[in-house]
Motif scaffolding. Structure first.
Motif, short mmCIF file in Angstrom:
data_model
loop_
_atom_site.label_atom_id
_atom_site.label_comp_id
_atom_site.label_asym_id
_atom_site.label_seq_id
_atom_site.Cartn_x
_atom_site.Cartn_y
_atom_site.Cartn_z
N GLN A 84 0.84 -1.19 0.00
CA GLN A 84 0.00 0.00 0.00
C GLN A 84 0.87 1.24 0.00
N TRP A 85 0.46 2.22 -0.80
CA TRP A 85 1.04 3.56 -0.76
C TRP A 85 -0.11 4.54 -0.53
N GLU A 86 -0.10 5.20 0.59
CA GLU A 86 -1.18 6.09 0.98
C GLU A 86 -2.53 5.37 0.85
N ASP A 87 -3.42 5.83 -0.02
CA ASP A 87 -4.74 5.20 -0.12
C ASP A 87 -4.86 4.26 -1.31
N VAL A 88 -3.74 3.79 -1.85
CA VAL A 88 -3.74 2.90 -3.01
C VAL A 88 -3.13 1.55 -2.62
N CYS A 89 -3.84 0.47 -2.90
CA CYS A 89 -3.34 -0.88 -2.67
C CYS A 89 -3.00 -1.54 -4.01
N ARG A 114 -0.91 14.67 -7.45
CA ARG A 114 -2.13 14.68 -6.63
C ARG A 114 -2.42 16.07 -6.08
N ALA A 139 -7.98 8.36 -7.03
CA ALA A 139 -8.38 8.46 -5.62
C ALA A 139 -8.56 9.91 -5.18
N LYS A 140 -7.95 10.84 -5.90
CA LYS A 140 -8.09 12.26 -5.60
C LYS A 140 -9.17 12.93 -6.44
N SER A 164 -7.85 -1.72 -4.24
CA SER A 164 -7.89 -0.38 -3.64
C SER A 164 -9.31 0.10 -3.35
N LEU A 166 -11.42 1.01 -5.69
CA LEU A 166 -11.61 2.16 -6.58
C LEU A 166 -12.30 1.79 -7.88
#
Length: 291
Positions: A84-89, A114, A139-140, A164, A166
């Protein structure tokens, strides 16, 4: 606009990734709970530690063009494992191209883009690969068009979108040659608020189109810039072919965007080593911004 300075864009470690140590032409990295050793010609110094402990190592071939294979411990999952990086899997996986199905040094570029993505901004990701950059922008609130010539890569990107959470985001998944797709978008009079381009040194499209970075990059940039206007926010170009110069791609992008205003930044991308804090260079980049 003339390029008069270079900057270094340095990626820091995060929970699921870190450059542990480097030296003697190799690097030791942490990908979640696993550690791997890979060749790294830029690491010309001595490592901080002599005895690296790893769960696998990529042994490169003797030829200059690459090749080689992974030597992995039997418990390393062949189908990948979740990071995971921030809100992304997304899934990390040991690929035959020596990398792990994403490029961790892109994290500062993802963060920079972003900051410039507003709700419903139209974003084009050319050579989108496994989609971590596309998902970071979606995500943004961005409306992302993800383009890659590989069906397998696009399938992996869709899978990462599911991981994620998304899948409900407005992402167009396109299997196509980046050059041909860009030309068609120009003919359709499409526009984008931002473009991310991470072209390989060499590649083939789905209809066996041949991509050679040194021969085709200039024309692709000229076409891609036609998809931007004075209300657009950015174009990010990253290049991993170390024989090219950051100044060269910076001047190329500067000429192509001079009618749009804004400014161009150029320099090197690097990752900060955890052992000593030194910066390991990984790629060059040029990016246009219109703040």
């Amino acid at each position: 606009m003339a390029i008069d300075s270079l900057i270094t864009l340095t990626g820091e470690a995060w929970e699921d990734y870190g450059l542990v140590d480097s030296g003697n032409g190799r690097k030791l990295e942490r990908y979640g709970r696993y550690h791997f050793i890979r060749p790294e010609p830029q690491a010309m110094w001595r490592p901080a530690q002599d005895n690296w402990q790893a769960d696998g190592e990529f042994i490169g071939a003797s030829d200059e063009d690459g090749g080689g294979r992974w030597h992995l411990k039997p418990y390393v999952p062949k189908d990948g494992w979740l990071l995971q990086w921030e809100d992304v899997c997304f899934l990390a996986q040991n690929t035959s191209f020596r990398h792990l199905a994403f490029f961790p040094d892109m994290a500062p570029q993802w963060a920079w883009m972003r900051e410039r993505v507003t709700e419903d901004a139209e974003i084009l990701n050319l050579f989108g690969y496994t989609g971590v950059g596309s998902l970071a922008l979606a995500a943004k609130g961005g409306k992302v068009t993800h383009v890659d010539a590989s069906k397998k890569s696009v399938a992996s990107a869709k899978n990462n979108a599911e991981l994620s959470g998304l899948t409900d985001k407005p992402i167009r998944w396109i299997v196509d040659d980046a050059v041909k797709f860009t030309a068609r978008e120009v003919r359709r009079h499409r526009r984008y608020d931002g473009i991310l381009m991470d072209p390989p040194k060499f590649g083939r499209g789905p209809a066996h189109e041949v991509w050679r970075l040194e021969e085709n990059l200039s024309d692709l940039i000229d076409e891609a810039v036609k998809l931007l206007d004075q209300k657009s926010k950015f174009l990010v170009l990253t290049v991993y072919a170390v024989r090219m110069s950051a100044l060269a791609i910076g001047e190329l992008l500067s000429q192509a965007t001079q009618h749009l205003g804004g400014c161009v930044e150029v320099g090197e991308m690097a990752i900060k080593e955890e052992a000593r804090g030194l910066n390991l260079p990984t790629a060059i980049f040029a990016r246009w911004k219109n703040d």
